[in-house]
Write an enzyme that holds these catalytic residues in place. Structure first.
Site, PDB file in Angstrom:
ATOM      1  N   LYS A 240       1.037  -1.217   0.094  1.00 63.94           N
ATOM      2  CA  LYS A 240      -0.409   0.016   0.348  1.00 63.94           C
ATOM      3  C   LYS A 240       0.712   1.267  -0.473  1.00 63.94           C
ATOM      4  CE  LYS A 240      -4.159   2.087   2.598  1.00 63.94           C
ATOM      5  NZ  LYS A 240      -4.257   1.313   3.525  1.00 63.94           N
ATOM      6  N   GLU A 327     -19.529  -4.998  10.853  1.00 68.74           N
ATOM      7  CA  GLU A 327     -20.035  -4.209  11.117  1.00 68.74           C
ATOM      8  C   GLU A 327     -21.353  -5.697  11.799  1.00 68.74           C
ATOM      9  OE1 GLU A 327     -19.088  -3.862   8.421  1.00 68.74           O
ATOM     10  OE2 GLU A 327     -17.548  -1.579   8.211  1.00 68.74           O
ATOM     11  N   ARG A 355     -25.108  -2.259   7.587  1.00 69.62           N
ATOM     12  CA  ARG A 355     -24.879  -3.594   7.091  1.00 69.62           C
ATOM     13  C   ARG A 355     -25.302  -4.489   8.988  1.00 69.62           C
ATOM     14  NH1 ARG A 355     -19.549  -5.289   4.145  1.00 69.62           N
ATOM     15  NH2 ARG A 355     -21.153  -4.589   3.034  1.00 69.62           N
TER      16      ARG A 355
HETATM   17  C1  LIG Z   1     -18.614  -2.471   5.049  1.00 71.17           C
HETATM   18  C2  LIG Z   1     -17.708  -0.820   5.452  1.00 71.17           C
HETATM   19  N1  LIG Z   1     -16.699  -1.169   6.518  1.00 71.17           N
HETATM   20  C3  LIG Z   1     -16.006   0.167   6.394  1.00 71.17           C
HETATM   21  C4  LIG Z   1     -14.910   0.861   6.057  1.00 71.17           C
HETATM   22  C5  LIG Z   1     -14.243   1.890   5.621  1.00 71.17           C
HETATM   23  N2  LIG Z   1     -13.173   1.333   4.506  1.00 71.17           N
HETATM   24  C6  LIG Z   1     -12.933   1.644   3.521  1.00 71.17           C
HETATM   25  S1  LIG Z   1     -11.703   0.654   2.501  1.00 71.17           S
HETATM   26  C7  LIG Z   1     -11.428  -0.066   4.387  1.00 71.17           C
HETATM   27  C8  LIG Z   1     -10.169  -1.268   4.139  1.00 71.17           C
HETATM   28  C9  LIG Z   1      -9.972  -2.260   3.099  1.00 71.17           C
HETATM   29  O1  LIG Z   1      -9.165  -3.005   3.171  1.00 71.17           O
HETATM   30  P1  LIG Z   1      -9.352  -3.871   2.537  1.00 71.17           P
HETATM   31  O2  LIG Z   1      -9.722  -4.507   2.013  1.00 71.17           O
HETATM   32  O3  LIG Z   1      -7.444  -4.371   2.736  1.00 71.17           O
HETATM   33  O4  LIG Z   1      -8.432  -3.299   0.674  1.00 71.17           O
HETATM   34  P2  LIG Z   1      -7.087  -2.109   0.706  1.00 71.17           P
HETATM   35  O5  LIG Z   1      -7.203  -0.345   1.470  1.00 71.17           O
HETATM   36  O6  LIG Z   1      -5.754  -2.345   1.837  1.00 71.17           O
HETATM   37  O7  LIG Z   1      -6.545  -2.260  -0.391  1.00 71.17           O
HETATM   38  C10 LIG Z   1     -11.836   0.388   4.851  1.00 71.17           C
HETATM   39  C11 LIG Z   1     -12.181  -0.046   6.765  1.00 71.17           C
HETATM   40  C12 LIG Z   1     -15.930   0.098   4.008  1.00 71.17           C
HETATM   41  N3  LIG Z   1     -15.422   1.006   3.071  1.00 71.17           N
HETATM   42  N4  LIG Z   1     -17.413  -0.427   4.590  1.00 71.17           N
END
Ligand SMILES: Cc1ncc(C[n+]2csc(CCOP(=O)(O)OP(=O)(O)O)c2C)c(N)n1
Length: 573
Positions: A240, A327, A355
């Protein structure tokens, strides 16, 4: 815009037409362009930088839009936007009428499905594939999923179904070790030590682990993925923030979500330093409550950063639970905590609380457990757009028996509300918006309060939350206009509202007007057989509010002082 390869590679077929030897240059240009775009307009930089080679490989091997690339969340896919015709408009990203914050099929035929919330890609991808098969349509389906998304139950529901099905769903696991912050729980360790065994035992062909920045290796693995006749998982390790030192060096989030910054050093152009937000004020009150009362604990579903809880976690490492992007679990876990005598404060964004609705109904409200919900980003959120608007919490909470729904006007209100919440026997929600706090204001009493009185009001603004301040401004020069901060959407402070109903009423809320606070007031007036003129102001119930600047959007929705004044004058006319 780049004059190099990127100037002409504006479609997946153009990516496929390049010589393989040109791909490293394409990736370098994509990275430079992403860094420059986000420097100017901000955005989800870190994840998008990490996925550059992956996206190039996917477009090289799969043929969108016949093959469907379903990105989880969609925040990592800026390179995909650049390669699918949106490069010339990318500097409008996240702005009104501009390029969407996440993916949107209305924006491009190459956006297979819209998202913004995590953990949906495997299920959606499998559904698209099943429908394609049913209709005898050609094309593969690839779900691109982060390791963070694998901490969410919905992803596991999809894996359970996909691994057992005969459909050759392709899953690319984009594993950067990070959610927004460092990924938490047992899944990260499983991915390090037992990825192959895990996915194979669920019925997938496993390919990996591949370095997501070593292009030739990645291309070769992606080709094998495409050829698999069975459901298959390609496990890719990515970094990242890759390629931009300030993001790589950001130990907390690797540049996850950036405001505009200086290209030179990544320093934010508009620093909010010193300007406290509603999140800060809520967590400040929470910290004081935790210091007073050892039963109080805090829960967050992967949002320590966004919910301003990093300091709280450092202060109380054992009493702040980051449970991952989960969630439903966060709410059911809170129910368990409350059942056993702890006083959980579940800190969660309005949009993500959606959710967990059945957990709220079935595990919290039905047993009447004293779970406190600290609902952040309630109301118009701005640049994150339709998927992230905090529009529905008032409507879906206030209808539940025993639920209290409250909102502060000022940061100073949080201590009193939390004290009341902690004394309550049942569930208690405190909703507050995104953004910085208003100038300090008074906070007395715990029921509704008159922000502006009039001896015989012709009209009263009945407000929920900080929009009470806009109402005060709207009513300033009108001696016969009053403002009542209802403070609660449930239960209503009936006496005060009925007093206001002697004149006309304008209800004002930063939430949908369908089923929201204004509806609650109408229900009360109907029950008491009171006929008075009423206008409801809030977020529209008949459409979704897209991305743009929050302040402008509130004005467009008539939720600023001028809009309130207009609505009041019209009502009285
Ligand atoms: C249901 C939900 N909860 C929280 C979020 C906030 N959120 C956006 S990106 C993210 C992290 C996602 O991590 P990952 O799937 O590993 O993707 P990366 O950003 O590392 O590519 C979070 C928690 C969200 N988008 N959706």
């Amino acid at each position: 815009m780049s004059a190099g390869l990127l100037g002409r590679v504006d479609s997946p077929s153009a990516v496929r037409a390049l010589d393989e030897a040109q791909l490293p240059q394409l990736c370098a240009e994509l990275r430079d362009e992403l860094i420059a775009i986000c420097a100017q307009v901000g955005g989800h930089l870190g994840a998008s930088l990490g996925a550059v080679e992956l996206i190039v490989a996917l477009h090289r091997v799969f043929k969108s839009p016949v093959d469907r690339l379903v990105f989880d969340v969609g925040h990592q896919a800026y390179a995909h936007k650049l390669l699918t015709g949106r490069a010339p408009r990318m500097r409008t990203l996240r702005q009104a009428e501009g390029v969407a914050p996440f993916l949107d099929p209305l924006e491009s035929e190459h956006d297979a499905f819209g998202a913004g919330h995590a953990c949906t890609a495997i299920s959606v991808g499998l559904g698209i594939l099943a429908a394609k098969k049913h209709a005898h349509e050609p094309g593969q389906v690839v779900a691109v999923v982060g390791d963070g998304a694998l901490t969410g139950g919905l992803s596991f529901e999809g894996l359970n179904n996909a691994g057992f099905s005969s459909l050759p769903l392709k899953i690319v696991l984009n594993d950067n070790g990070m959610s927004i912050s460092h990924n938490v729980g047992a899944v990260p360790r499983m991915l390090t030590e037992h990825s192959r065994a895990f996915f194979e035992s669920l019925g997938f062909t496993w390919l990996g682990t591949v370095d997501g920045h070593a292009l030739s290796e990645l291309l070769e693995a992606t080709r094998r993925l495409a050829k698999s006749p069975r459901p298959a998982v390609l496990h890719v390790r990515t970094q990242k923030g890759r390629g931009f030192a300030p993001a790589e060096d950001d130990g907390r989030t690797r540049g996850h979500a950036m405001g505009p910054y200086e290209l030179r050093d990544g320093k934010l152009v508009r620093s909010r330093a010193g300007q406290a937000t509603f999140s800060d004020a809520f967590v400040g009150a929470l910290q004081r409550a935790m210091e007073r009362d050892p039963r109080v604990v805090a829960v967050t579903p992967a949002m320590l950063e966004g919910s301003a809880m990093v300091g709280l976690k450092a202060r109380f490492p054992e009493r702040v639970f980051d449970v991952g992007i989960a969630e439903q679990h966060a709410v059911a876990f809170s129910a368990g905590l409350a059942h056993a005598g702890a006083r959980p404060v579940c800190c969660i964004y309005s949009t993500f609380l959606q959710r967990a609705y059945d957990q709220i109904v079935h595990d919290v409200a039905l047993p009447g457990l004293p779970v406190i919900f600290g609902i952040d980003r309630a109301g118009v959120v701005g640049a994150d757009g339709a998927t992230h608007q905090g529009a529905y919490d008032v409507a879906f909470l206030r209808n539940l028996p025993g639920m209290t729904v409250a909102a502060p006007v000022w940061g100073e209100d949080f201590d009193g509300l939390l004290t009341e919440a902690l004394a309550a026997k049942g569930p208690f929600a405190i909703r507050f918006p995104r953004g910085t706090l208003p100038a300090p204001g008074g906070s007395e009493g715990t029921r509704s309060r008159w922000l502006k009185r009039s001896s015989k009001p012709a009209l009263t603004f009945l407000t929920l939350g900080p929009l009470g301040l806009a109402a005060m401004e709207a009513a300033r020069d009108r001696s016969d206009w009053a403002v009542l901060d209802a403070r609660f959407a449930a239960p209503l402070d009936e006496g005060a509202i009925l007093e206001a109903a002697r004149g006309a009423i304008v209800t004002v809320e930063d939430a949908t007007i369908h089923g929201g606070f204004g509806s609650a007031v109408l229900e009360l007036l109907a029950a008491k057989k009171i006929a008075t003129r009423v206008a409801l102001l809030g977020m529209p119930g008949d459409r979704f509010v897209r991305h743009g600047e929050a302040r402008t959007q509130r004005a467009q929705l008539g939720l600023d002082a001028a809009g309130l004044r207009r609505a009041a004058e019209e009502l009285l006319r």
